[in-house]
Write a protein that holds these residues in place. Structure first.
Motif, PDB file in Angstrom:
ATOM      1  N   GLY A   1      20.526  14.857  -8.797  1.00  0.00           N
ATOM      2  CA  GLY A   1      21.450  14.859  -9.933  1.00  0.00           C
ATOM      3  C   GLY A   1      21.428  16.218 -10.611  1.00  0.00           C
ATOM      4  N   PRO A   2      22.120  16.321 -11.760  1.00  0.00           N
ATOM      5  CA  PRO A   2      22.198  17.626 -12.435  1.00  0.00           C
ATOM      6  C   PRO A   2      20.813  18.193 -12.740  1.00  0.00           C
ATOM      7  CG  PRO A   2      23.725  16.067 -13.412  1.00  0.00           C
ATOM      8  CD  PRO A   2      22.876  15.279 -12.451  1.00  0.00           C
ATOM      9  N   LEU A   3      20.670  19.481 -12.466  1.00  0.00           N
ATOM     10  CA  LEU A   3      19.351  20.119 -12.497  1.00  0.00           C
ATOM     11  C   LEU A   3      19.189  20.989 -13.736  1.00  0.00           C
ATOM     12  CD1 LEU A   3      19.937  21.281  -8.871  1.00  0.00           C
ATOM     13  CD2 LEU A   3      18.090  19.683  -9.467  1.00  0.00           C
ATOM     14  N   ALA A   4      17.961  21.069 -14.217  1.00  0.00           N
ATOM     15  CA  ALA A   4      17.622  22.108 -15.190  1.00  0.00           C
ATOM     16  C   ALA A   4      17.422  23.379 -14.374  1.00  0.00           C
ATOM     17  CB  ALA A   4      16.351  21.743 -15.933  1.00  0.00           C
TER      18      ALA A   4
ATOM     19  N   ARG B   1       8.689  19.390 -13.510  1.00  0.00           N
ATOM     20  CA  ARG B   1       9.216  18.743 -12.293  1.00  0.00           C
ATOM     21  C   ARG B   1       9.975  19.736 -11.431  1.00  0.00           C
ATOM     22  NH1 ARG B   1      12.875  13.791 -13.652  1.00  0.00           N
ATOM     23  NH2 ARG B   1      12.943  13.579 -11.400  1.00  0.00           N
ATOM     24  N   LEU B   2       9.248  20.621 -10.743  1.00  0.00           N
ATOM     25  CA  LEU B   2       9.889  21.629  -9.891  1.00  0.00           C
ATOM     26  C   LEU B   2      10.326  20.981  -8.582  1.00  0.00           C
ATOM     27  CD1 LEU B   2       7.651  24.861 -10.020  1.00  0.00           C
ATOM     28  CD2 LEU B   2      10.053  24.649 -10.681  1.00  0.00           C
ATOM     29  N   VAL B   3      11.630  20.885  -8.355  1.00  0.00           N
ATOM     30  CA  VAL B   3      12.109  20.228  -7.126  1.00  0.00           C
ATOM     31  C   VAL B   3      12.528  21.229  -6.053  1.00  0.00           C
ATOM     32  CG1 VAL B   3      12.779  18.113  -8.303  1.00  0.00           C
ATOM     33  CG2 VAL B   3      14.474  19.949  -8.031  1.00  0.00           C
ATOM     34  N   GLY B   4      12.693  22.484  -6.419  1.00  0.00           N
ATOM     35  CA  GLY B   4      13.075  23.491  -5.431  1.00  0.00           C
ATOM     36  C   GLY B   4      13.085  24.854  -6.087  1.00  0.00           C
ATOM     37  N   ALA B   5      13.040  25.892  -5.255  1.00  0.00           N
ATOM     38  CA  ALA B   5      12.990  27.246  -5.805  1.00  0.00           C
ATOM     39  C   ALA B   5      13.503  28.247  -4.786  1.00  0.00           C
ATOM     40  CB  ALA B   5      11.556  27.594  -6.206  1.00  0.00           C
ATOM     41  N   ASP B   6      13.955  29.394  -5.282  1.00  0.00           N
ATOM     42  CA  ASP B   6      14.273  30.503  -4.385  1.00  0.00           C
ATOM     43  C   ASP B   6      13.820  31.813  -5.003  1.00  0.00           C
ATOM     44  OD1 ASP B   6      16.543  31.755  -5.952  1.00  0.00           O
ATOM     45  OD2 ASP B   6      17.534  29.848  -5.510  1.00  0.00           O
ATOM     46  N   VAL B   7      13.564  32.785  -4.111  1.00  0.00           N
ATOM     47  CA  VAL B   7      13.271  34.167  -4.518  1.00  0.00           C
ATOM     48  C   VAL B   7      14.242  35.030  -3.728  1.00  0.00           C
ATOM     49  CG1 VAL B   7      11.538  35.990  -4.660  1.00  0.00           C
ATOM     50  CG2 VAL B   7      10.834  33.596  -4.875  1.00  0.00           C
ATOM     51  N   VAL B   8      15.151  35.702  -4.433  1.00  0.00           N
ATOM     52  CA  VAL B   8      16.272  36.361  -3.750  1.00  0.00           C
ATOM     53  C   VAL B   8      16.390  37.834  -4.128  1.00  0.00           C
ATOM     54  CG1 VAL B   8      17.577  34.185  -3.607  1.00  0.00           C
ATOM     55  CG2 VAL B   8      17.936  35.707  -5.567  1.00  0.00           C
TER      56      VAL B   8
ATOM     57  N   ARG C   1      12.907  24.305 -23.682  1.00  0.00           N
ATOM     58  CA  ARG C   1      14.274  24.173 -23.172  1.00  0.00           C
ATOM     59  C   ARG C   1      14.340  23.231 -21.965  1.00  0.00           C
ATOM     60  NH1 ARG C   1      19.804  24.581 -24.175  1.00  0.00           N
ATOM     61  NH2 ARG C   1      20.895  25.115 -22.255  1.00  0.00           N
ATOM     62  N   LEU C   2      13.309  23.251 -21.096  1.00  0.00           N
ATOM     63  CA  LEU C   2      13.415  22.567 -19.802  1.00  0.00           C
ATOM     64  C   LEU C   2      13.516  21.044 -19.909  1.00  0.00           C
ATOM     65  CD1 LEU C   2      11.080  24.597 -17.446  1.00  0.00           C
ATOM     66  CD2 LEU C   2      13.569  24.665 -17.617  1.00  0.00           C
ATOM     67  N   GLY C   3      12.810  20.443 -20.822  1.00  0.00           N
ATOM     68  CA  GLY C   3      12.924  18.991 -20.993  1.00  0.00           C
ATOM     69  C   GLY C   3      12.441  18.207 -19.786  1.00  0.00           C
ATOM     70  N   GLU C   4      13.088  17.069 -19.533  1.00  0.00           N
ATOM     71  CA  GLU C   4      12.595  16.122 -18.519  1.00  0.00           C
ATOM     72  C   GLU C   4      13.370  16.174 -17.202  1.00  0.00           C
ATOM     73  OE1 GLU C   4       9.804  14.356 -19.198  1.00  0.00           O
ATOM     74  OE2 GLU C   4       9.878  15.493 -21.080  1.00  0.00           O
ATOM     75  N   ARG C   5      14.458  16.933 -17.141  1.00  0.00           N
ATOM     76  CA  ARG C   5      15.258  16.969 -15.921  1.00  0.00           C
ATOM     77  C   ARG C   5      14.459  17.607 -14.780  1.00  0.00           C
ATOM     78  NH1 ARG C   5      18.612  13.699 -15.154  1.00  0.00           N
ATOM     79  NH2 ARG C   5      19.148  14.897 -13.306  1.00  0.00           N
ATOM     80  N   PRO C   6      14.785  17.282 -13.507  1.00  0.00           N
ATOM     81  CA  PRO C   6      14.209  18.036 -12.390  1.00  0.00           C
ATOM     82  C   PRO C   6      14.592  19.514 -12.527  1.00  0.00           C
ATOM     83  CG  PRO C   6      15.525  16.171 -11.597  1.00  0.00           C
ATOM     84  CD  PRO C   6      15.705  16.220 -13.079  1.00  0.00           C
ATOM     85  N   VAL C   7      13.628  20.382 -12.254  1.00  0.00           N
ATOM     86  CA  VAL C   7      13.848  21.826 -12.451  1.00  0.00           C
ATOM     87  C   VAL C   7      14.088  22.507 -11.116  1.00  0.00           C
ATOM     88  CG1 VAL C   7      12.815  23.979 -13.287  1.00  0.00           C
ATOM     89  CG2 VAL C   7      12.347  21.828 -14.499  1.00  0.00           C
ATOM     90  N   TYR C   8      15.150  23.300 -11.043  1.00  0.00           N
ATOM     91  CA  TYR C   8      15.367  24.196  -9.907  1.00  0.00           C
ATOM     92  C   TYR C   8      15.132  25.619 -10.418  1.00  0.00           C
ATOM     93  CZ  TYR C   8      17.088  26.531  -5.827  1.00  0.00           C
ATOM     94  OH  TYR C   8      17.161  27.336  -4.702  1.00  0.00           O
ATOM     95  N   LEU C   9      14.223  26.322  -9.776  1.00  0.00           N
ATOM     96  CA  LEU C   9      13.821  27.662 -10.214  1.00  0.00           C
ATOM     97  C   LEU C   9      14.434  28.708  -9.289  1.00  0.00           C
ATOM     98  CD1 LEU C   9      11.937  29.596 -11.818  1.00  0.00           C
ATOM     99  CD2 LEU C   9      10.111  28.971 -10.216  1.00  0.00           C
ATOM    100  N   SER C  10      15.245  29.605  -9.844  1.00  0.00           N
ATOM    101  CA  SER C  10      15.867  30.651  -9.034  1.00  0.00           C
ATOM    102  C   SER C  10      15.435  32.009  -9.569  1.00  0.00           C
ATOM    103  CB  SER C  10      17.399  30.514  -9.107  1.00  0.00           C
ATOM    104  OG  SER C  10      18.008  31.442  -8.235  1.00  0.00           O
ATOM    105  N   ILE C  11      14.771  32.780  -8.713  1.00  0.00           N
ATOM    106  CA  ILE C  11      14.240  34.070  -9.166  1.00  0.00           C
ATOM    107  C   ILE C  11      14.889  35.217  -8.403  1.00  0.00           C
ATOM    108  CG2 ILE C  11      12.182  35.495  -9.440  1.00  0.00           C
ATOM    109  CD1 ILE C  11      10.599  33.038  -9.959  1.00  0.00           C
TER     110      ILE C  11
END
Ligand SMILES: N=C(N)NCCCC(=O)O
Ligand SMILES: [Zn+2]
Ligand SMILES: [Zn+2]
Length: 330
Positions: free
Chosen positions: A146-149, A281-288, A234-244
Protein backbone atom coordinates in the motif's frame (compact mmCIF):
# COMPACT_ATOMS: atom_id res chain seq x y z
CA UNK A 1 10.35 -25.66 4.51
CA UNK A 2 9.14 -28.82 6.32
CA UNK A 3 8.78 -27.89 9.98
CA UNK A 4 10.61 -31.10 11.00
CA UNK A 5 13.79 -29.85 9.33
CA UNK A 6 16.22 -28.01 11.59
CA UNK A 7 16.39 -24.30 10.81
CA UNK A 8 19.36 -23.57 8.57
CA UNK A 9 21.71 -20.85 9.65
CA UNK A 10 22.32 -18.15 7.07
CA UNK A 11 25.17 -18.52 4.60
CA UNK A 12 27.44 -15.49 4.97
CA UNK A 13 30.58 -14.27 3.24
CA UNK A 14 33.53 -16.69 3.16
CA UNK A 15 35.95 -16.47 6.08
CA UNK A 16 38.39 -13.71 5.14
CA UNK A 17 41.19 -15.44 7.04
CA UNK A 18 40.93 -18.27 4.48
CA UNK A 19 39.92 -16.38 1.35
CA UNK A 20 41.38 -12.89 0.95
CA UNK A 21 38.74 -10.20 0.51
CA UNK A 22 40.18 -9.11 -2.80
CA UNK A 23 39.94 -12.61 -4.34
CA UNK A 24 37.04 -13.90 -6.35
CA UNK A 25 34.17 -12.42 -8.34
CA UNK A 26 32.57 -9.45 -6.58
CA UNK A 27 29.14 -9.94 -5.06
CA UNK A 28 27.91 -7.36 -2.56
CA UNK A 29 29.98 -7.82 0.64
CA UNK A 30 31.17 -11.18 -0.78
CA UNK A 31 27.73 -12.61 0.00
CA UNK A 32 26.44 -15.76 -1.71
CA UNK A 33 24.46 -15.48 -4.92
CA UNK A 34 20.71 -15.79 -4.55
CA UNK A 35 20.65 -19.05 -6.53
CA UNK A 36 23.07 -20.60 -4.02
CA UNK A 37 20.82 -20.16 -0.98
CA UNK A 38 17.40 -21.75 -0.27
CA UNK A 39 15.75 -18.33 0.10
CA UNK A 40 16.77 -14.85 1.14
CA UNK A 41 15.31 -12.51 3.74
CA UNK A 42 16.97 -9.66 1.89
CA UNK A 43 18.26 -9.65 -1.70
CA UNK A 44 20.76 -7.07 -2.89
CA UNK A 45 20.09 -6.49 -6.58
CA UNK A 46 21.77 -4.22 -9.14
CA UNK A 47 20.03 -2.15 -11.79
CA UNK A 48 22.69 -1.02 -14.28
CA UNK A 49 20.56 1.59 -16.01
CA UNK A 50 21.12 5.31 -16.65
CA UNK A 51 18.98 6.22 -19.64
CA UNK A 52 16.99 8.66 -17.48
CA UNK A 53 19.76 11.14 -16.63
CA UNK A 54 19.58 14.88 -17.27
CA UNK A 55 23.31 15.62 -17.00
CA UNK A 56 26.42 13.43 -16.65
CA UNK A 57 25.81 9.77 -17.62
CA UNK A 58 27.52 6.71 -16.15
CA UNK A 59 25.40 5.41 -13.25
CA UNK A 60 24.82 2.23 -15.27
CA UNK A 61 28.23 1.19 -13.96
CA UNK A 62 27.22 1.90 -10.36
CA UNK A 63 26.25 -1.61 -9.21
CA UNK A 64 29.57 -3.19 -10.24
CA UNK A 65 31.54 -0.30 -8.69
CA UNK A 66 29.68 -0.54 -5.36
CA UNK A 67 30.11 -4.33 -5.23
CA UNK A 68 33.84 -3.97 -5.89
CA UNK A 69 34.15 -1.43 -3.04
CA UNK A 70 32.08 -3.58 -0.65
CA UNK A 71 34.70 -6.34 -0.28
CA UNK A 72 36.08 -4.88 2.92
CA UNK A 73 32.79 -4.87 4.85
CA UNK A 74 33.10 -7.07 7.93
CA UNK A 75 30.50 -9.31 9.60
CA UNK A 76 29.87 -7.36 12.83
CA UNK A 77 28.47 -3.83 12.89
CA UNK A 78 29.34 -2.29 16.27
CA UNK A 79 27.39 0.90 15.53
CA UNK A 80 24.12 -1.06 15.60
CA UNK A 81 25.40 -4.10 17.57
CA UNK A 82 24.22 -6.50 14.86
CA UNK A 83 25.57 -9.11 12.50
CA UNK A 84 23.43 -8.42 9.46
CA UNK A 85 24.58 -11.50 7.52
CA UNK A 86 24.27 -13.95 10.44
CA UNK A 87 20.89 -12.90 11.81
CA UNK A 88 19.15 -13.21 8.45
CA UNK A 89 19.92 -14.57 4.99
CA UNK A 90 21.21 -11.82 2.73
CA UNK A 91 22.17 -12.74 -0.83
CA UNK A 92 23.21 -11.01 -4.04
CA UNK A 93 20.57 -11.41 -6.76
CA UNK A 94 22.83 -10.11 -9.55
CA UNK A 95 21.57 -7.47 -11.96
CA UNK A 96 18.16 -6.80 -13.47
CA UNK A 97 18.80 -6.38 -17.20
CA UNK A 98 17.12 -3.17 -18.29
CA UNK A 99 16.90 -2.11 -21.94
CA UNK A 100 19.08 1.00 -22.39
CA UNK A 101 17.25 2.00 -25.59
CA UNK A 102 13.66 1.78 -24.33
CA UNK A 103 13.01 3.53 -21.07
CA UNK A 104 9.43 2.27 -20.94
CA UNK A 105 10.50 -1.32 -21.43
CA UNK A 106 13.25 -0.93 -18.82
CA UNK A 107 10.84 0.48 -16.25
CA UNK A 108 8.36 -2.35 -16.83
CA UNK A 109 11.14 -4.93 -16.59
CA UNK A 110 12.46 -3.48 -13.33
CA UNK A 111 8.99 -3.54 -11.77
CA UNK A 112 8.35 -7.13 -12.88
CA UNK A 113 11.74 -8.30 -11.61
CA UNK A 114 11.21 -6.52 -8.27
CA UNK A 115 7.79 -8.14 -7.90
CA UNK A 116 9.23 -11.58 -8.66
CA UNK A 117 12.11 -11.14 -6.23
CA UNK A 118 9.79 -10.01 -3.42
CA UNK A 119 6.95 -12.50 -4.10
CA UNK A 120 7.86 -14.71 -1.12
CA UNK A 121 8.45 -11.83 1.30
CA UNK A 122 12.10 -11.16 0.45
CA UNK A 123 12.97 -7.50 0.94
CA UNK A 124 15.05 -5.70 -1.69
CA UNK A 125 18.04 -3.45 -1.38
CA UNK A 126 18.64 -2.14 -4.90
CA UNK A 127 21.90 -0.65 -6.18
CA UNK A 128 21.47 1.81 -9.05
CA UNK A 129 21.49 2.97 -11.64
CA UNK A 130 20.03 6.46 -11.94
CA UNK A 131 17.09 7.64 -9.86
CA UNK A 132 14.53 6.75 -12.54
CA UNK A 133 14.59 3.21 -11.15
CA UNK A 134 12.90 4.33 -7.91
CA UNK A 135 9.59 4.62 -9.78
CA UNK A 136 9.23 0.94 -10.79
CA UNK A 137 10.65 -0.10 -7.40
CA UNK A 138 8.00 2.01 -5.63
CA UNK A 139 5.30 0.58 -7.89
CA UNK A 140 6.34 -2.95 -6.88
CA UNK A 141 6.61 -2.09 -3.17
CA UNK A 142 3.30 -0.19 -3.04
CA UNK A 143 1.51 -3.06 -4.74
CA UNK A 144 2.53 -5.24 -1.83
CA UNK A 145 2.34 -2.81 1.08
CA UNK A 146 0.00 0.00 0.00
CA UNK A 147 1.01 3.67 0.09
CA UNK A 148 4.53 4.01 1.45
CA UNK A 149 6.27 6.45 3.72
CA UNK A 150 9.01 7.43 1.27
CA UNK A 151 12.15 8.55 3.04
CA UNK A 152 14.25 10.19 0.35
CA UNK A 153 17.84 11.34 0.87
CA UNK A 154 18.94 13.52 -2.05
CA UNK A 155 20.39 16.88 -2.97
CA UNK A 156 17.40 17.14 -5.34
CA UNK A 157 13.64 17.05 -4.91
CA UNK A 158 13.13 14.70 -7.89
CA UNK A 159 9.49 15.85 -7.98
CA UNK A 160 9.89 17.83 -11.21
CA UNK A 161 7.32 17.26 -13.93
CA UNK A 162 9.01 16.55 -17.28
CA UNK A 163 12.32 16.99 -19.10
CA UNK A 164 12.05 17.64 -22.87
CA UNK A 165 8.49 16.42 -22.50
CA UNK A 166 9.55 13.11 -20.95
CA UNK A 167 7.60 12.19 -17.80
CA UNK A 168 9.86 9.35 -16.61
CA UNK A 169 13.41 10.55 -15.84
CA UNK A 170 15.75 10.67 -12.86
CA UNK A 171 14.38 14.09 -11.91
CA UNK A 172 10.71 13.02 -11.80
CA UNK A 173 10.21 9.66 -10.03
CA UNK A 174 8.59 11.03 -6.86
CA UNK A 175 6.10 13.24 -8.71
CA UNK A 176 4.94 10.24 -10.74
CA UNK A 177 4.83 8.10 -7.58
CA UNK A 178 2.74 10.72 -5.78
CA UNK A 179 0.35 11.09 -8.73
CA UNK A 180 -0.07 7.31 -8.83
CA UNK A 181 -0.95 7.11 -5.13
CA UNK A 182 2.17 5.08 -4.29
CA UNK A 183 3.26 7.35 -1.45
CA UNK A 184 1.61 8.33 1.78
CA UNK A 185 1.19 12.09 1.67
CA UNK A 186 1.47 12.57 5.42
CA UNK A 187 4.67 10.65 6.20
CA UNK A 188 7.01 11.13 3.22
CA UNK A 189 10.14 13.20 3.57
CA UNK A 190 13.17 14.53 1.70
CA UNK A 191 16.43 14.83 3.62
CA UNK A 192 19.51 16.76 2.52
CA UNK A 193 18.05 18.85 -0.31
CA UNK A 194 19.92 21.96 -1.36
CA UNK A 195 21.09 23.98 -4.30
CA UNK A 196 19.44 25.96 -7.07
CA UNK A 197 15.93 25.09 -8.26
CA UNK A 198 14.08 26.08 -11.43
CA UNK A 199 11.69 28.34 -9.51
CA UNK A 200 10.03 28.96 -6.14
CA UNK A 201 7.06 26.98 -7.47
CA UNK A 202 9.15 23.76 -7.29
CA UNK A 203 8.87 23.87 -3.49
CA UNK A 204 5.12 24.53 -3.53
CA UNK A 205 4.57 21.64 -5.95
CA UNK A 206 6.74 19.40 -3.83
CA UNK A 207 4.71 20.12 -0.71
CA UNK A 208 1.44 19.51 -2.55
CA UNK A 209 2.85 16.17 -3.77
CA UNK A 210 3.20 15.06 -0.14
CA UNK A 211 6.77 15.70 0.94
CA UNK A 212 8.11 17.41 4.03
CA UNK A 213 11.73 18.59 3.88
CA UNK A 214 14.76 18.56 6.15
CA UNK A 215 17.21 20.46 3.99
CA UNK A 216 20.97 20.21 4.10
CA UNK A 217 21.34 23.74 5.59
CA UNK A 218 18.80 22.82 8.29
CA UNK A 219 20.85 19.79 9.28
CA UNK A 220 23.78 22.12 9.75
CA UNK A 221 21.97 24.84 11.71
CA UNK A 222 19.69 22.59 13.81
CA UNK A 223 22.16 19.74 14.29
CA UNK A 224 21.97 16.02 13.65
CA UNK A 225 20.00 14.96 16.81
CA UNK A 226 17.19 17.36 15.89
CA UNK A 227 17.20 16.14 12.27
CA UNK A 228 16.89 12.53 13.47
CA UNK A 229 14.08 13.48 15.82
CA UNK A 230 12.18 15.25 13.02
CA UNK A 231 12.74 12.33 10.63
CA UNK A 232 11.38 9.72 13.05
CA UNK A 233 8.42 11.92 14.00
CA UNK A 234 7.47 12.29 10.33
CA UNK A 235 7.67 8.57 9.44
CA UNK A 236 4.83 7.31 11.63
CA UNK A 237 3.49 3.77 11.28
CA UNK A 238 3.40 3.30 7.50
CA UNK A 239 5.83 0.85 5.82
CA UNK A 240 8.96 2.83 4.94
CA UNK A 241 10.67 2.80 1.56
CA UNK A 242 14.14 4.35 1.80
CA UNK A 243 15.65 5.87 -1.34
CA UNK A 244 19.18 7.23 -1.13
CA UNK A 245 20.66 9.27 -3.95
CA UNK A 246 24.38 9.32 -3.22
CA UNK A 247 24.48 12.98 -4.32
CA UNK A 248 22.91 13.79 -0.93
CA UNK A 249 26.54 13.65 0.20
CA UNK A 250 28.78 16.61 -0.43
CA UNK A 251 30.86 16.18 -3.60
CA UNK A 252 33.89 16.13 -1.27
CA UNK A 253 32.52 12.84 0.13
CA UNK A 254 30.97 11.49 -3.07
CA UNK A 255 32.34 13.01 -6.26
CA UNK A 256 31.31 10.05 -8.41
CA UNK A 257 27.80 11.11 -9.37
CA UNK A 258 26.04 12.77 -12.27
CA UNK A 259 24.45 15.93 -10.83
CA UNK A 260 26.71 17.10 -7.98
CA UNK A 261 25.67 20.00 -5.71
CA UNK A 262 27.92 21.76 -3.20
CA UNK A 263 27.02 22.01 0.49
CA UNK A 264 25.93 18.44 1.18
CA UNK A 265 25.90 16.03 4.08
CA UNK A 266 28.97 14.22 5.31
CA UNK A 267 28.98 10.43 5.08
CA UNK A 268 29.15 10.40 8.90
CA UNK A 269 25.84 12.29 9.07
CA UNK A 270 24.17 10.03 6.51
CA UNK A 271 25.28 6.84 8.27
CA UNK A 272 24.05 8.19 11.61
CA UNK A 273 20.62 8.99 10.18
CA UNK A 274 20.29 5.49 8.69
CA UNK A 275 21.28 3.88 12.01
CA UNK A 276 18.41 5.76 13.63
CA UNK A 277 15.99 3.84 11.37
CA UNK A 278 16.51 0.60 13.27
CA UNK A 279 13.09 -0.42 14.57
CA UNK A 280 11.13 1.34 11.81
CA UNK A 281 9.21 -0.72 9.22
CA UNK A 282 11.76 -0.68 6.39
CA UNK A 283 10.22 -2.68 3.53
CA UNK A 284 12.69 -1.79 0.78
CA UNK A 285 15.55 0.51 -0.10
CA UNK A 286 17.76 1.72 -2.91
CA UNK A 287 21.13 3.45 -3.23
CA UNK A 288 21.37 5.21 -6.59
CA UNK A 289 23.34 7.63 -8.78
CA UNK A 290 26.85 6.26 -8.21
CA UNK A 291 28.74 7.04 -11.43
CA UNK A 292 32.27 5.59 -11.28
CA UNK A 293 33.72 7.67 -14.13
CA UNK A 294 33.78 10.71 -11.82
CA UNK A 295 34.87 8.80 -8.73
CA UNK A 296 38.35 8.82 -7.23
CA UNK A 297 39.93 6.13 -5.06
CA UNK A 298 36.50 4.45 -4.69
CA UNK A 299 35.41 7.31 -2.40
CA UNK A 300 31.82 7.36 -3.63
CA UNK A 301 31.57 3.60 -3.90
CA UNK A 302 32.89 3.09 -0.37
CA UNK A 303 30.33 5.61 0.92
CA UNK A 304 27.61 3.77 -1.02
CA UNK A 305 28.76 0.33 0.20
CA UNK A 306 28.76 1.48 3.83
CA UNK A 307 25.38 3.14 3.32
CA UNK A 308 24.02 -0.17 2.02
CA UNK A 309 25.60 -2.04 4.96
CA UNK A 310 23.95 0.29 7.48
CA UNK A 311 20.62 -0.20 5.70
CA UNK A 312 21.01 -4.01 5.92
CA UNK A 313 21.91 -3.63 9.59
CA UNK A 314 18.88 -1.40 10.23
CA UNK A 315 16.72 -4.09 8.57
CA UNK A 316 18.13 -6.82 10.83
CA UNK A 317 15.54 -8.25 13.23
CA UNK A 318 16.12 -7.59 16.90
CA UNK A 319 15.43 -11.03 18.31
CA UNK A 320 18.86 -12.58 17.63
CA UNK A 321 21.47 -11.21 20.01
CA UNK A 322 25.05 -11.29 18.83
CA UNK A 323 26.72 -14.25 20.58
CA UNK A 324 29.93 -13.32 22.37
CA UNK A 325 31.51 -16.68 21.64
CA UNK A 326 31.17 -16.88 17.86
CA UNK A 327 34.51 -17.96 16.32
CA UNK A 328 35.96 -14.78 15.00
CA UNK A 329 36.07 -14.22 11.27
CA UNK A 330 38.47 -11.50 10.21
N1 LIG B 1 18.18 12.49 -9.38
C1 LIG B 1 19.24 13.20 -9.56
N2 LIG B 1 20.41 12.78 -9.16
N3 LIG B 1 19.24 14.37 -10.17
C2 LIG B 1 18.08 15.03 -10.64
C3 LIG B 1 18.51 16.30 -11.24
C4 LIG B 1 17.54 16.74 -12.24
C5 LIG B 1 17.98 18.00 -12.95
O1 LIG B 1 18.97 17.97 -13.65
O2 LIG B 1 17.30 19.00 -12.78
ZN1 LIG C 1 20.10 13.88 -6.67
ZN1 LIG D 1 17.80 11.77 -7.12
Amino acid sequence: MNSAEPPQSPIGPPDASLTPRYAGIATFARLPCLEDVPRADIAVVGVPFDSGVSYRPGARFGPAHIREASRLLRPYNPAQDVEPFAAQQVADAGDISANPFSLDEAVTRIQTAAEELTADGTRLLTLGGDHTIALPLLRAAARRHGPLAVLHFDAHLDTWDTYFGAPVTHGTPFRRASEEGLIDLTTSLHVGTRGPLYSRQDLRDDERLGFAVISSPEIETEGLPRAIERMLARLGERPVYLSIDIDVLDPAHAPGTGTPEAGGMTSRELLAMIRALRGTRLVGADVVEVAPAYDHAQMTAVAAAHTAYEILSAMTPDHLPVPDDRPRER
